[in-house]
Design a protein around this motif. Structure first.
Motif, mmCIF file in Angstrom:
data_model
loop_
_atom_site.group_PDB
_atom_site.id
_atom_site.type_symbol
_atom_site.label_atom_id
_atom_site.label_comp_id
_atom_site.label_asym_id
_atom_site.label_seq_id
_atom_site.Cartn_x
_atom_site.Cartn_y
_atom_site.Cartn_z
ATOM 1 N N ILE A 1 -19.438 -5.961 -6.332
ATOM 2 C CA ILE A 1 -19.919 -5.147 -5.209
ATOM 3 C C ILE A 1 -20.546 -3.841 -5.685
ATOM 4 C CG2 ILE A 1 -19.156 -3.863 -3.158
ATOM 5 C CD1 ILE A 1 -17.030 -6.146 -2.811
ATOM 6 N N LYS A 2 -20.008 -3.265 -6.754
ATOM 7 C CA LYS A 2 -20.545 -2.047 -7.388
ATOM 8 C C LYS A 2 -20.803 -0.909 -6.405
ATOM 9 C CE LYS A 2 -22.641 -4.590 -11.154
ATOM 10 N NZ LYS A 2 -23.839 -4.929 -11.895
ATOM 11 N N GLY A 3 -19.939 -0.754 -5.407
ATOM 12 C CA GLY A 3 -20.076 0.362 -4.484
ATOM 13 C C GLY A 3 -21.183 0.227 -3.458
ATOM 14 N N ASN A 4 -21.825 -0.917 -3.379
ATOM 15 C CA ASN A 4 -22.924 -1.108 -2.427
ATOM 16 C C ASN A 4 -22.445 -1.301 -0.988
ATOM 17 O OD1 ASN A 4 -25.127 -0.950 -4.276
ATOM 18 N ND2 ASN A 4 -24.581 -2.975 -5.021
ATOM 19 N N PHE A 5 -21.171 -1.628 -0.814
ATOM 20 C CA PHE A 5 -20.619 -1.865 0.512
ATOM 21 C C PHE A 5 -19.240 -1.228 0.617
ATOM 22 C CE2 PHE A 5 -23.254 -5.506 -0.643
ATOM 23 C CZ PHE A 5 -24.156 -5.536 0.408
ATOM 24 N N GLU A 6 -18.843 -0.868 1.825
ATOM 25 C CA GLU A 6 -17.469 -0.428 2.041
ATOM 26 C C GLU A 6 -16.561 -1.645 1.935
ATOM 27 O OE1 GLU A 6 -17.326 1.603 5.799
ATOM 28 O OE2 GLU A 6 -17.962 3.477 4.878
ATOM 29 N N THR A 7 -15.391 -1.457 1.368
ATOM 30 C CA THR A 7 -14.480 -2.572 1.146
ATOM 31 C C THR A 7 -13.117 -2.288 1.758
ATOM 32 O OG1 THR A 7 -13.919 -1.611 -1.005
ATOM 33 C CG2 THR A 7 -15.586 -3.358 -0.982
ATOM 34 N N GLU A 8 -12.463 -3.368 2.158
ATOM 35 C CA GLU A 8 -11.114 -3.271 2.707
ATOM 36 C C GLU A 8 -10.255 -4.386 2.127
ATOM 37 O OE1 GLU A 8 -8.707 -3.609 6.955
ATOM 38 O OE2 GLU A 8 -10.884 -3.417 6.968
ATOM 39 N N ALA A 9 -9.076 -4.026 1.656
ATOM 40 C CA ALA A 9 -8.103 -5.000 1.172
ATOM 41 C C ALA A 9 -7.072 -5.233 2.270
ATOM 42 C CB ALA A 9 -7.415 -4.483 -0.084
ATOM 43 N N SER A 10 -6.752 -6.477 2.510
ATOM 44 C CA SER A 10 -5.726 -6.801 3.498
ATOM 45 C C SER A 10 -5.095 -8.129 3.132
ATOM 46 C CB SER A 10 -6.331 -6.874 4.903
ATOM 47 O OG SER A 10 -7.233 -7.958 4.994
ATOM 48 N N GLY A 11 -3.980 -8.418 3.741
ATOM 49 C CA GLY A 11 -3.286 -9.676 3.487
ATOM 50 C C GLY A 11 -2.482 -9.603 2.212
ATOM 51 N N ALA B 1 -4.595 0.227 -4.119
ATOM 52 C CA ALA B 1 -5.361 1.476 -4.035
ATOM 53 C C ALA B 1 -6.098 1.762 -5.341
ATOM 54 C CB ALA B 1 -4.441 2.629 -3.681
ATOM 55 N N LYS B 2 -5.485 1.436 -6.449
ATOM 56 C CA LYS B 2 -6.102 1.693 -7.756
ATOM 57 C C LYS B 2 -7.338 0.839 -8.006
ATOM 58 C CE LYS B 2 -1.955 3.407 -10.041
ATOM 59 N NZ LYS B 2 -0.915 3.144 -11.067
ATOM 60 N N THR B 3 -7.562 -0.205 -7.203
ATOM 61 C CA THR B 3 -8.751 -1.040 -7.379
ATOM 62 C C THR B 3 -10.016 -0.329 -6.923
ATOM 63 O OG1 THR B 3 -8.584 -2.083 -5.202
ATOM 64 C CG2 THR B 3 -7.419 -3.159 -7.041
ATOM 65 N N GLY B 4 -9.857 0.710 -6.099
ATOM 66 C CA GLY B 4 -11.014 1.459 -5.627
ATOM 67 C C GLY B 4 -11.545 1.032 -4.272
ATOM 68 N N VAL B 5 -10.812 0.158 -3.568
ATOM 69 C CA VAL B 5 -11.262 -0.230 -2.226
ATOM 70 C C VAL B 5 -11.284 0.993 -1.321
ATOM 71 C CG1 VAL B 5 -10.495 -2.630 -2.395
ATOM 72 C CG2 VAL B 5 -8.932 -0.900 -1.520
ATOM 73 N N ASP B 6 -12.121 0.938 -0.301
ATOM 74 C CA ASP B 6 -12.244 2.066 0.617
ATOM 75 C C ASP B 6 -11.108 2.131 1.631
ATOM 76 O OD1 ASP B 6 -14.884 3.093 -0.295
ATOM 77 O OD2 ASP B 6 -15.547 1.107 0.354
ATOM 78 N N TYR B 7 -10.650 0.976 2.068
ATOM 79 C CA TYR B 7 -9.622 0.903 3.102
ATOM 80 C C TYR B 7 -8.576 -0.136 2.715
ATOM 81 C CZ TYR B 7 -13.471 3.035 5.666
ATOM 82 O OH TYR B 7 -14.508 3.837 6.042
ATOM 83 N N ILE B 8 -7.352 0.089 3.171
ATOM 84 C CA ILE B 8 -6.273 -0.874 2.942
ATOM 85 C C ILE B 8 -5.539 -1.075 4.254
ATOM 86 C CG2 ILE B 8 -4.133 -1.372 1.707
ATOM 87 C CD1 ILE B 8 -5.116 0.453 -0.532
ATOM 88 N N SER B 9 -5.372 -2.333 4.645
ATOM 89 C CA SER B 9 -4.596 -2.671 5.835
ATOM 90 C C SER B 9 -3.235 -3.191 5.399
ATOM 91 C CB SER B 9 -5.298 -3.763 6.650
ATOM 92 O OG SER B 9 -6.530 -3.295 7.129
ATOM 93 N N VAL B 10 -2.192 -2.645 6.021
ATOM 94 C CA VAL B 10 -0.832 -3.063 5.697
ATOM 95 C C VAL B 10 -0.192 -3.596 6.966
ATOM 96 C CG1 VAL B 10 1.398 -2.356 4.731
ATOM 97 C CG2 VAL B 10 -0.706 -1.279 3.933
ATOM 98 N N GLY B 11 -0.306 -4.891 7.178
ATOM 99 C CA GLY B 11 0.243 -5.512 8.377
ATOM 100 C C GLY B 11 1.752 -5.506 8.415
ATOM 101 N N SER B 12 2.389 -5.423 7.252
ATOM 102 C CA SER B 12 3.849 -5.468 7.217
ATOM 103 C C SER B 12 4.470 -4.289 7.954
ATOM 104 C CB SER B 12 4.353 -5.521 5.775
ATOM 105 O OG SER B 12 4.022 -4.349 5.074
ATOM 106 N N LEU B 13 3.682 -3.240 8.175
ATOM 107 C CA LEU B 13 4.212 -2.096 8.925
ATOM 108 C C LEU B 13 4.569 -2.480 10.352
ATOM 109 C CD1 LEU B 13 1.785 0.756 7.809
ATOM 110 C CD2 LEU B 13 4.144 0.406 7.092
#
Length: 66
Positions: A17-27, A38-50
């Protein structure tokens, strides 16, 4: 949306992706592994377990018509 990716898979995706798009990690993200994601550099993280452990309560508004 990088859904159900392992940390290693997200690292690979971020190289593509090289920063060309906003990214979100989930699941599969929880409070024990969120720092690794978080250390991967994604822009957003969803934590459903909350909310998966939250108990629902009945807040219905029942009206009586007279």
């Amino acid at each position: 949306m990088l859904d159900n990716f392992s940390v290693a898979e997200i690292d690979q995706a971020m190289q593509i992706i090289k920063g060309n798009f906003e990214t979100e990690a989930s699941g599969g993200v929880n409070l024990d592994n969120i720092e690794q994601y978080a250390k991967t550099g994604v822009d957003y993280i969803s934590v459903g377990s909350l909310i998966h452990q939250a108990q629902s309560i009945d807040l219905s508004l029942k009206a009586v018509i007279v």
